[in-house]
Structure formats: structure tokens, C-alpha cells
Write an enzyme that holds these catalytic residues in place. Structure first.
Site, PDB file in Angstrom:
ATOM      1  N   ASN A 224       0.852  -1.201   0.000  1.00  0.00           N
ATOM      2  CA  ASN A 224       0.000   0.000   0.000  1.00  0.00           C
ATOM      3  C   ASN A 224       0.882   1.243   0.000  1.00  0.00           C
ATOM      4  O   ASN A 224       2.102   1.153  -0.024  1.00  0.00           O
ATOM      5  CB  ASN A 224      -0.946  -0.025   1.207  1.00  0.00           C
ATOM      6  CG  ASN A 224      -0.183  -0.093   2.513  1.00  0.00           C
ATOM      7  OD1 ASN A 224       0.575   0.802   2.853  1.00  0.00           O
ATOM      8  ND2 ASN A 224      -0.356  -1.198   3.248  1.00  0.00           N
ATOM      9  N   ASP A 293      -4.216  -6.240   5.164  1.00  0.00           N
ATOM     10  CA  ASP A 293      -5.249  -7.059   5.828  1.00  0.00           C
ATOM     11  C   ASP A 293      -5.170  -8.520   5.400  1.00  0.00           C
ATOM     12  O   ASP A 293      -5.455  -9.413   6.181  1.00  0.00           O
ATOM     13  CB  ASP A 293      -6.638  -6.496   5.508  1.00  0.00           C
ATOM     14  CG  ASP A 293      -6.873  -5.181   6.224  1.00  0.00           C
ATOM     15  OD1 ASP A 293      -6.386  -5.051   7.361  1.00  0.00           O
ATOM     16  OD2 ASP A 293      -7.496  -4.274   5.637  1.00  0.00           O
ATOM     17  N   LYS A 303       8.347 -16.959 -10.633  1.00  0.00           N
ATOM     18  CA  LYS A 303       7.455 -15.964 -11.211  1.00  0.00           C
ATOM     19  C   LYS A 303       6.305 -16.660 -11.952  1.00  0.00           C
ATOM     20  O   LYS A 303       6.546 -17.554 -12.767  1.00  0.00           O
ATOM     21  CB  LYS A 303       8.244 -15.076 -12.177  1.00  0.00           C
ATOM     22  CG  LYS A 303       7.398 -13.976 -12.790  1.00  0.00           C
ATOM     23  CD  LYS A 303       8.216 -13.122 -13.749  1.00  0.00           C
ATOM     24  CE  LYS A 303       7.290 -12.136 -14.457  1.00  0.00           C
ATOM     25  NZ  LYS A 303       7.962 -11.384 -15.503  1.00  0.00           N
ATOM     26  N   PRO A 321      -2.508 -11.816  10.569  1.00  0.00           N
ATOM     27  CA  PRO A 321      -2.698 -11.629  12.011  1.00  0.00           C
ATOM     28  C   PRO A 321      -2.778 -10.138  12.330  1.00  0.00           C
ATOM     29  O   PRO A 321      -2.147  -9.328  11.647  1.00  0.00           O
ATOM     30  CB  PRO A 321      -1.430 -12.242  12.621  1.00  0.00           C
ATOM     31  CG  PRO A 321      -0.408 -12.190  11.522  1.00  0.00           C
ATOM     32  CD  PRO A 321      -1.176 -12.324  10.229  1.00  0.00           C
ATOM     33  N   ASP A 322      -3.553  -9.777  13.342  1.00  0.00           N
ATOM     34  CA  ASP A 322      -3.610  -8.373  13.778  1.00  0.00           C
ATOM     35  C   ASP A 322      -2.546  -8.177  14.863  1.00  0.00           C
ATOM     36  O   ASP A 322      -2.685  -8.671  15.994  1.00  0.00           O
ATOM     37  CB  ASP A 322      -5.014  -8.037  14.307  1.00  0.00           C
ATOM     38  CG  ASP A 322      -5.165  -6.542  14.520  1.00  0.00           C
ATOM     39  OD1 ASP A 322      -4.258  -5.929  15.131  1.00  0.00           O
ATOM     40  OD2 ASP A 322      -6.177  -5.984  14.062  1.00  0.00           O
ATOM     41  N   ILE A 323      -1.493  -7.478  14.500  1.00  0.00           N
ATOM     42  CA  ILE A 323      -0.334  -7.346  15.394  1.00  0.00           C
ATOM     43  C   ILE A 323      -0.711  -6.554  16.644  1.00  0.00           C
ATOM     44  O   ILE A 323      -0.426  -6.961  17.773  1.00  0.00           O
ATOM     45  CB  ILE A 323       0.839  -6.672  14.646  1.00  0.00           C
ATOM     46  CG1 ILE A 323       1.207  -7.516  13.424  1.00  0.00           C
ATOM     47  CG2 ILE A 323       2.036  -6.475  15.568  1.00  0.00           C
ATOM     48  CD1 ILE A 323       2.067  -6.806  12.406  1.00  0.00           C
ATOM     49  N   PHE A 341      -3.130   3.295  15.333  1.00  0.00           N
ATOM     50  CA  PHE A 341      -3.453   4.340  14.361  1.00  0.00           C
ATOM     51  C   PHE A 341      -4.612   3.854  13.510  1.00  0.00           C
ATOM     52  O   PHE A 341      -4.713   2.654  13.220  1.00  0.00           O
ATOM     53  CB  PHE A 341      -2.239   4.663  13.476  1.00  0.00           C
ATOM     54  CG  PHE A 341      -1.399   5.778  14.026  1.00  0.00           C
ATOM     55  CD1 PHE A 341      -0.685   5.604  15.205  1.00  0.00           C
ATOM     56  CD2 PHE A 341      -1.320   7.010  13.381  1.00  0.00           C
ATOM     57  CE1 PHE A 341       0.080   6.623  15.736  1.00  0.00           C
ATOM     58  CE2 PHE A 341      -0.559   8.042  13.902  1.00  0.00           C
ATOM     59  CZ  PHE A 341       0.144   7.855  15.078  1.00  0.00           C
ATOM     60  N   LYS A 355     -12.663   1.125  16.361  1.00  0.00           N
ATOM     61  CA  LYS A 355     -11.389   0.386  16.303  1.00  0.00           C
ATOM     62  C   LYS A 355     -10.756   0.284  17.691  1.00  0.00           C
ATOM     63  O   LYS A 355     -10.211  -0.748  18.067  1.00  0.00           O
ATOM     64  CB  LYS A 355     -10.449   1.117  15.337  1.00  0.00           C
ATOM     65  CG  LYS A 355      -9.340   0.260  14.828  1.00  0.00           C
ATOM     66  CD  LYS A 355      -8.762   0.819  13.546  1.00  0.00           C
ATOM     67  CE  LYS A 355      -9.730   0.649  12.395  1.00  0.00           C
ATOM     68  NZ  LYS A 355      -9.199   1.081  11.126  1.00  0.00           N
ATOM     69  N   LYS A 359     -10.052  -3.405  19.169  1.00  0.00           N
ATOM     70  CA  LYS A 359      -8.680  -3.873  19.373  1.00  0.00           C
ATOM     71  C   LYS A 359      -8.301  -3.892  20.847  1.00  0.00           C
ATOM     72  O   LYS A 359      -7.235  -4.383  21.203  1.00  0.00           O
ATOM     73  CB  LYS A 359      -7.705  -2.994  18.588  1.00  0.00           C
ATOM     74  CG  LYS A 359      -8.055  -2.916  17.105  1.00  0.00           C
ATOM     75  CD  LYS A 359      -6.855  -2.916  16.217  1.00  0.00           C
ATOM     76  CE  LYS A 359      -7.306  -2.873  14.758  1.00  0.00           C
ATOM     77  NZ  LYS A 359      -6.331  -3.401  13.840  1.00  0.00           N
TER      78      LYS A 359
HETATM   79  O1  C5P Z   1      -7.656  -2.672  11.390  1.00  0.00           O
HETATM   80  P1  C5P Z   1      -6.857  -1.528  10.902  1.00  0.00           P
HETATM   81  O2  C5P Z   1      -5.804  -1.904   9.915  1.00  0.00           O
HETATM   82  O3  C5P Z   1      -7.636  -0.370  10.380  1.00  0.00           O
HETATM   83  O4  C5P Z   1      -6.149  -0.980  12.241  1.00  0.00           O
HETATM   84  C1  C5P Z   1      -5.153  -0.066  12.224  1.00  0.00           C
HETATM   85  C2  C5P Z   1      -4.267  -0.198  13.427  1.00  0.00           C
HETATM   86  O5  C5P Z   1      -4.017  -1.565  13.718  1.00  0.00           O
HETATM   87  C3  C5P Z   1      -2.919   0.391  13.195  1.00  0.00           C
HETATM   88  O6  C5P Z   1      -2.411   0.784  14.450  1.00  0.00           O
HETATM   89  C4  C5P Z   1      -2.129  -0.766  12.626  1.00  0.00           C
HETATM   90  O7  C5P Z   1      -0.733  -0.604  12.776  1.00  0.00           O
HETATM   91  C5  C5P Z   1      -2.663  -1.927  13.425  1.00  0.00           C
HETATM   92  N1  C5P Z   1      -2.708  -3.198  12.695  1.00  0.00           N
HETATM   93  C6  C5P Z   1      -1.883  -4.224  13.059  1.00  0.00           C
HETATM   94  N2  C5P Z   1      -1.962  -5.430  12.405  1.00  0.00           N
HETATM   95  C7  C5P Z   1      -2.825  -5.616  11.416  1.00  0.00           C
HETATM   96  C8  C5P Z   1      -3.674  -4.579  11.020  1.00  0.00           C
HETATM   97  C9  C5P Z   1      -3.577  -3.373  11.681  1.00  0.00           C
HETATM   98  O8  C5P Z   1      -1.063  -4.046  13.976  1.00  0.00           O
HETATM   99  N3  C5P Z   1      -2.884  -6.787  10.790  1.00  0.00           N
END
Ligand code: C5P
Length: 422
Positions: A224, A293, A303, A321-323, A341, A355, A359
């Protein structure tokens, strides 16, 4: 009801209101001092230049006078001072003396407390408690490595001086090694950092920044437009404020801020693998990274080629995974204070609030994606349990470093209540 506002400094110039003495001793690096002077003035400082006789051999006082807009002082016998006490008058109004370049001989004079010319006399006569002495060494690598210079530099530091550098690299003499003066921009950054309030001294901050890159095959991937600038600005601001900072960065082409430990990663999984073991050892976690995402379920080893059929390959995706949420779910004893953020394209406040809940983090900083990606300035909404606040106030914008410093101050204000938790 309009959101509350959070203060950011009135002037975006980081040295506004500061008065510096810029001293030049003799060395070829004097040519860089003209650029340093320009940068200091651009950063808002007023600068009084003082040169030794040797420095005048390398660069003309006229150049420094024109850039500082003030007459340059070169001698303790200068009759322009009515009381003939330039060493007193010029140091009493200074917020710091910066000697760049500081030659081996000059550092020796400082170490011995000698006062044979105006600049060394000023260093000795300055009110040391409120006028720090910053020395930017510049000399041949053998001179820097010499035990006498090591001894003198160590003595100067023991007496309260701060060394800026030296750097390593090619030298004017044709040799390569330690001893060259830092570049003007680097020096200016360090001088600015020196004046920042040490609100995070003794604290540790872990930051994610930039985009992630999810490989489809060895030459393609999903990513992105995140530039990483906000996360890098936060890393710099936190380090300036005295924190130990670890920055886990996706693929960006930004220089590592001074004093920051950087770990480069590509994918979300790599970012998580880097962050998880580090998180319990840090008191604050700021997730600025724009983590993808989804990622391709498999990454092809070679390739993927067009097969001539006119059909595009279909790429199966899986969720990353959502870090941030993972760190926010760590047991309390291991969990840093988490700040997320939210980059949204519309209804920023509502989405950012949701959010924060989803989270499970105490603070979310919202910004509008199209108005921040790749830009040097930004406008933030800070959302916590007390409500929503605009930063800067009244729908304004500010550069990302100014915002980062204001956010660091906000974070620091919350930390005393966390003592013992991290
Ligand atoms: O869910 P979204 O991407 O909108 O959330 C944004 C926040 O979550 C940011 O702080 C981003 O760094 C964190 N994030 C993360 N891991 C992900 C998606 C988002 O740590 N897979």
C-alpha cells in the site's frame, strides 16, 4: 459538540527562541559549518558565530556573517564590545555553545581548561549549568584514535561537554575511518534533539511503521501507499525525548532516526514475529504500520507466467494476524501501553472509536488516509477514554515531526500511572 483540542507548539521551527554560539576551530570541515549555520537559522535559532584564527584559514568570516546576519567575533581583544568582555557578554545570552568543527587541538584546550583565544575562553567562562557545550569533533582518523585525543575527549565529556559524532567515512586527507565531522543536517538534528524535553527518559518504546509487502511470487506482491513517515517521526521524537526506541519497519526508503534500533521486515507475519518477543520488554507500543489485511494463501516459488490463454490466475487470500490486537491481548504484566493508528477515508471519528473498542487499546490516533499517505504534514484525532481531541486544533495541519513530538508528550503524561505494569 466540537472535539477538544490538544496543544502543539506554536512555532513549527524546532529552535525558535533559541540563541546559539556556533564556534569554528581550524579544520577542513569548516566548509560544512556554513551549511550547518544555514540549517540552524532555518530551524529558528539566532546564531552568534565565533571563529578561531585557524578557522579563518579555512572559511571567511564574511560568509558566516552573511549567513548569521551578525558580525563574527574572532578575538578576545575585539573593541566592538563596550566593556571588552566578549567572553562574558556572548555566553550569558546563549542557550548552548556548539563547536563545529572541534579540532584535536581545540578539544585538548577544553580538556585542560585553557583560554588562549576567544572561543576557548568562552567555553570556560560560560555558565555551564544553563549553557551546554556541544563539540563536533573533526580530524584525521589517526588523530582521533591517538590516546591523547581519546583522553582529552573523555575528560571534556567528564567535565560536561557533549560529543556530536564524529562520523566515519572518507576523509579530506584521502584516508577512511573515524574522525570526520558529521554532516550538517545530522548535526542540526542532534542539536534540535538536545533541546527536547526528556519526558521519556528511562522509558522504552516499540514502534511499527510503513507498509507490509505480501509476496505473490518472487517479483510481485500486495502492498500500500504508506510512506512510514509518521512512524519514523514518532521514533525520532521518542528517541529525542530520551526513550530507548525499537522500530520495526516494513519496506520504506527512510533513514533510521538517530539512536533508534531498527529491524526491517517485509510481510505482516514477519512483523508479528519481530514484535511479539520484543513487546514485553517495552513500556509503550505504537502501531503506526499500515499492515496488509490479507496475504496470498501461498507465495509461488517462481514468477507466475502468462499462459497465453487470456485468463488471469486467481489468487486465494487469507487474513493476516492483527499485530496490535495480539499485543493488546498479552497478559497485563507483559503488555505495553498500546497505541493504534486508524487511517480512514470517511467518518474518521466513528471508525476510530470502534477500532479502539475492537482492538482493546487505550488510545487510537485517527487520520484520513488520503490526506496523510506520503505527505510531510497531517492532522490527527486523539481518542482515549476521556474523549476525542484534535491535534492540531481547529482543523489545522502540522508537520509530522511536530505532531510526533506533541504525541510523545501526550504518551509521557499517561505513563506515571503505568509504573510497575510494563
Ligand atoms: O484494522 P486496521 O488496519 O484499520 O487498524 C489499524 C491499526 O491496527 C494500526 O495501528 C495498525 O498498525 C494496526 N494493525 C496491526 N496489524 C494488522 C492490522 C492493523 O497491527 N494486521
Amino acid at each position: 459538540m466540537a472535539p477538544e483540542t490538544l496543544p502543539v507548539p506554536d512555532s513549527p521551527l524546532p529552535l525558535a527562541g533559541r540563541h546559539l554560539v556556533l564556534g569554528l576551530s581550524g579544520g577542513i570541515a569548516c566548509y560544512k559549518s556554513a551549511e550547518l549555520l544555514r540549517l540552524l537559522v532555518k530551524a529558528g535559532a539566532t546564531v552568534q558565530v565565533v571563529m578561531t584564527e585557524a578557522a579563518e584559514r579555512f572559511i571567511g568570516p564574511v560568509t558566516m556573517q552573511a549567513l548569521s546576519n551578525r558580525p563574527v567575533f574572532t578575538s578576545q581583544w575585539d573593541a566592538r564590545q563596550p566593556n571588552n568582555m566578549a567572553h562574558i557578554d556572548l555566553t550569558r545570552e546563549a542557550d548552548a555553545i556548539v563547536v563545529a568543527p572541534a579540532s584535536a587541538d581545540f578539544i585538548a584546550q577544553i580538556a585542560q581548561g585553557r583560554a588562549g583565544d576567544l572561543l576557548s575562553l568562552m567555553c570556560l567562562a560560560r555558565p555551564a549549568q544553563r549553557c551546554p557545550l556541544l563539540l563536533a569533533p573533526a580530524m584525521n582518523r589517526e588523530m582521533w584514535a591517538h590516546p591523547a585525543t581519546r583522553r582529552n575527549a573523555a575528560q571534556a565529556v567528564a567535565d560536561g561537554a557533549v560529543l556530536l559524532g564524529p562520523g566515519v567515512g572518507d576523509q579530506a586527507c584521502g584516508e577512511t575511518g573515524d574522525g570526520r565531522m558529521l554532516e550538517a543536517e545530522d548535526l542540526c538534528n542532534r542539536i534540535v534533539a538536545h533541546f527536547q524535553p526528556q519526558v521519556l527518559a528511562g522509558r522504552s518504546v516499540l514502534i511499527t511503521a510503513g507498509p507490509t509487502f505480501e509476496a505473490i511470487d518472487p517479483v510481485r506482491g500486495i502492498t500500500n501507499h504508506s510512506s512510514g513517515k509518521m512512524g519514523f517521526a514518532l521514533a525520532r521524537a521518542a528517541a529525542e525525548a530520551g526513550a530507548r526506541v525499537t522500530l520495526v519497519a516494513g519496506p520504506v526508503s527512510l533513514a533510521t532516526p538517530d539512536g533508534v534500533t531498527r529491524i526491517d521486515v517485509q510481510s505482516a507475519e514477519q512483523m508479528l514475529a519481530a514484535v511479539l518477543p520484543l513487546a514485553p520488554g517495552h513500556q509503550v507500543f505504537v502501531a503506526t504500520a499500515a499492515v496488509a489485511d490479507w496475504r496470498p494463501a501461498t507465495s509461488a516459488g517462481q514468477k507466475i507466467k502468462k499462459d497465453g490463454s487470456g485468463n488471469a490466475p486467481s489468487i486465494a487470500m487469507v487474513e493476516n494476524p492483527d499485530i496490535l490486537a495480539t499485543v493488546a491481548r498479552l497478559p497485563a504484566a507483559q503488555r505495553p501501553y498500546c497505541i493504534g493508528f486508524a487511517a480512514e477515508s470517511h467518518e474518521l471519528e466513528r471508525h476510530a472509536r470502534e477500532k479502539r473498542e475492537r482492538k482493546g487499546v487505550p488510545m487510537i490516533v485517527g487520520n484520513l488516509g488520503p490526506a496523510t499517505f506520503g505527505r510531510d504534514d497531517n492532522a490527527l484525532l486523539v481518542i482515549d477514554e476521556h474523549g476525542t481531541r484534535e491535534m492540531p486544533p481547529h482543523g489545522g495541519r502540522a508537520d509530522k515531526l511536530t505532531l510526533a513530538r506533541a504525541l510523545v508528550a501526550e504518551i509521557a503524561r499517561r505513563l506515571p500511572t503505568l509504573r510497575g505494569q510494563a
